[in-house]
Design a protein around this motif. Structure first.
Motif, PDB file in Angstrom:
ATOM      1  N   GLY A 295       0.790  -1.223   0.000  1.00 29.54           N
ATOM      2  CA  GLY A 295       0.000   0.000   0.000  1.00 29.54           C
ATOM      3  C   GLY A 295       0.819   1.268   0.000  1.00 29.54           C
ATOM      4  O   GLY A 295       0.262   2.365   0.078  1.00 29.54           O
ATOM      5  N   THR A 296       2.135   1.153  -0.098  1.00 33.01           N
ATOM      6  CA  THR A 296       3.020   2.317  -0.085  1.00 33.01           C
ATOM      7  C   THR A 296       3.329   2.752  -1.516  1.00 33.01           C
ATOM      8  O   THR A 296       2.961   2.082  -2.486  1.00 33.01           O
ATOM      9  N   TYR A 297       4.023   3.894  -1.636  1.00 33.94           N
ATOM     10  CA  TYR A 297       4.424   4.354  -2.969  1.00 33.94           C
ATOM     11  C   TYR A 297       5.347   3.329  -3.617  1.00 33.94           C
ATOM     12  O   TYR A 297       6.214   2.727  -2.961  1.00 33.94           O
ATOM     13  N   LEU A 298       5.173   3.156  -4.901  1.00 33.78           N
ATOM     14  CA  LEU A 298       5.919   2.158  -5.656  1.00 33.78           C
ATOM     15  C   LEU A 298       7.289   2.709  -6.043  1.00 33.78           C
ATOM     16  O   LEU A 298       7.409   3.862  -6.461  1.00 33.78           O
ATOM     17  N   ASN A 299       8.334   1.898  -5.897  1.00 35.83           N
ATOM     18  CA  ASN A 299       9.662   2.298  -6.361  1.00 35.83           C
ATOM     19  C   ASN A 299       9.647   2.490  -7.873  1.00 35.83           C
ATOM     20  O   ASN A 299       9.050   1.690  -8.612  1.00 35.83           O
ATOM     21  N   THR A 300      10.298   3.537  -8.337  1.00 33.57           N
ATOM     22  CA  THR A 300      10.220   3.912  -9.748  1.00 33.57           C
ATOM     23  C   THR A 300      10.744   2.819 -10.682  1.00 33.57           C
ATOM     24  O   THR A 300      10.215   2.646 -11.785  1.00 33.57           O
ATOM     25  N   TRP A 301      11.763   2.080 -10.241  1.00 28.36           N
ATOM     26  CA  TRP A 301      12.371   1.098 -11.145  1.00 28.36           C
ATOM     27  C   TRP A 301      11.453  -0.097 -11.410  1.00 28.36           C
ATOM     28  O   TRP A 301      11.622  -0.816 -12.402  1.00 28.36           O
ATOM     29  N   ARG A 302      10.441  -0.298 -10.556  1.00 27.14           N
ATOM     30  CA  ARG A 302       9.614  -1.500 -10.669  1.00 27.14           C
ATOM     31  C   ARG A 302       8.679  -1.478 -11.869  1.00 27.14           C
ATOM     32  O   ARG A 302       8.149  -2.531 -12.265  1.00 27.14           O
ATOM     33  N   VAL A 303       8.464  -0.311 -12.472  1.00 19.76           N
ATOM     34  CA  VAL A 303       7.513  -0.245 -13.597  1.00 19.76           C
ATOM     35  C   VAL A 303       8.126  -0.777 -14.891  1.00 19.76           C
ATOM     36  O   VAL A 303       7.383  -1.079 -15.833  1.00 19.76           O
ATOM     37  N   TYR A 304       9.465  -0.907 -14.942  1.00 15.92           N
ATOM     38  CA  TYR A 304      10.111  -1.202 -16.220  1.00 15.92           C
ATOM     39  C   TYR A 304      10.206  -2.682 -16.593  1.00 15.92           C
ATOM     40  O   TYR A 304       9.919  -3.036 -17.758  1.00 15.92           O
ATOM     41  N   PRO A 305      10.624  -3.594 -15.705  1.00 19.86           N
ATOM     42  CA  PRO A 305      10.745  -5.000 -16.111  1.00 19.86           C
ATOM     43  C   PRO A 305       9.474  -5.586 -16.716  1.00 19.86           C
ATOM     44  O   PRO A 305       9.547  -6.290 -17.741  1.00 19.86           O
TER      45      PRO A 305
END
Length: 382
Positions: A295-305
């Motif tokens: 439920g926390t903000y998503l780390n930016t790098w996780r959207v790419y893989p």
């Protein structure tokens, strides 16, 4: 004995015997001793001396006087970055620091000995090392800004500021997906946890940080079936920490209308998120639309893989997330939407930037704008 005239305590001008005048100005430094340089000038009239005094002061303020031999470029850069860090966003300050670090080979050079040849040699060396011309252009711009700030602080800067050369940067030619490629991507992405994020990225043209910063109270579901998405914050990663900040410009703080298809996808995503929250796992209920599994903000790098894997499955080229935004703007332009509206929707500060960025698309429309007069039917009528 020279007689000081009224007001001369302000302008440093005094009257000499034999109807002569002189003035004294302090500015710059002697290169050897490091002492302040004194400039004395004489003339037949007070206005003549005053004009010469103004000329000398103008030269000093313009950076044409000798520099203090004590300060190096590295020391000036450090001071410049310290002042910048409190006036710009953390990511911008970090970008300045990264670009300024490329000037390290010149950090030990005293300001008084810094030459234009040294700067041009560094620019050439960076390009030979494979640094992109656009980034070298930025680095040289940072250097110019550093020296200009040094001039404002009274440290002065070389008189060749305007001569700092920057590599030629080719005009932008952003690529984008076709409508068919977008459909193939979304078909392959169905069922993925980030499906709604990618769908909204295509239909609304949001930046990565704007997507990650969305909360449910930023989305108004309308009676028409459509929805309004309000961009009010931006999530960026500075070092290893996530930072939530306001949009960089007033234009970036905006409302975007999305269609009923996007609203339906977002509502389905909200139901999926509710199921996750009620599954018994620890959930920090912050109302984040595209949240992590906690439920926390998503780390930016996780959207790419996931994007790369989905592109491979869909048989389309992978080019990160920003291509979704470019695709959104491109398709709107190809559909004939007003450039001003497209610019506002994308959050651009100036429509001219939109026109430059998507100029290859406008060229296609330009070729299709043909004006003709069919006179054959008019002749037949007569």
């Amino acid at each position: 004995m020279a007689k000081r005239t009224r007001g001369s305590h302000n302008d440093g001008i005094r009257q000499l015997p034999y109807e002569r005048w002189d003035g004294t100005d302090m500015g710059g430094y002697h290169s050897a001793a490091g002492r302040r340089r004194r400039a004395t000038h004489t003339g037949a009239t007070k206005p003549a001396v005053r004009d010469e005094s103004r000329r000398v002061r103008s030269q000093h303020l313009g950076g044409r006087s000798m520099l203090s031999p004590a300060m190096t470029l590295g020391e000036l850069v450090k001071r410049y970055l310290e002042h910048k860090s409190v006036n710009v966003k953390p990511t911008t300050a970090q970008a300045y620091a990264y670009a300024a670090a490329k000037l390290t080979p010149l950090f030990g050079v005293p300001l008084a000995k810094l030459s234009l040849m040294q700067v041009d040699d560094l620019s050439l060396a960076l390009q030979q090392d494979g640094v992109a011309p656009a980034y070298v252009h930025r680095i040289m711009g940072i250097l110019k800004s550093v020296l200009e700030q040094g001039r404002r602080w009274g440290l002065a800067s070389p008189n060749w500021l305007e001569d700092i050369s920057r590599p030629r940067v080719p005009p932008p030619n952003p690529n984008g997906y076709t409508r068919e490629q977008v459909i193939r991507f979304l078909q392959s992405a169905k069922g993925h946890r980030f499906y709604a994020m990618y769908y909204l990225a295509f239909t609304a043209g949001l930046r990565r940080g704007e997507l990650l910063g969305l909360r449910w109270d930023d989305i108004d579901f309308l009676g028409t079936g459509e929805a309004d998405v309000h961009v009010r914050r931006n999530v960026v990663q500075v070092g290893g920490a996530l930072v939530v900040q306001e949009p960089k410009t007033a234009a970036a703080r905006r409302r975007i209308r999305v269609g009923a298809d996007t609203a339906t996808v977002l509502e389905a995503h909200r139901e999926q998120q509710r199921a996750e929250r009620e599954s018994g796992i620890t959930w920090a209920d912050q109302g984040i639309v595209f949240a992590s599994e906690l439920g926390t903000y998503l780390n930016t790098w996780r959207v790419y893989p996931p994007i790369e894997a989905i592109c491979k499955a869909a048989g389309i080229p992978y080019d990160g997330l920003h291509i979704f935004r470019r695709t959104s703007g491109s398709l709107l332009i190809l559909e004939g939407k007003d450039p001003k509206l497209v610019s506002r929707r994308l959050g651009h500060t100036d429509v001219a930037f939109t026109l430059r960025t998507y100029q290859h698309l406008y060229a296609d429309q330009y070729d299709a704008a043909v004006l003709s007069f069919d006179m054959s039917s008019a002749i037949e009528q007569h």
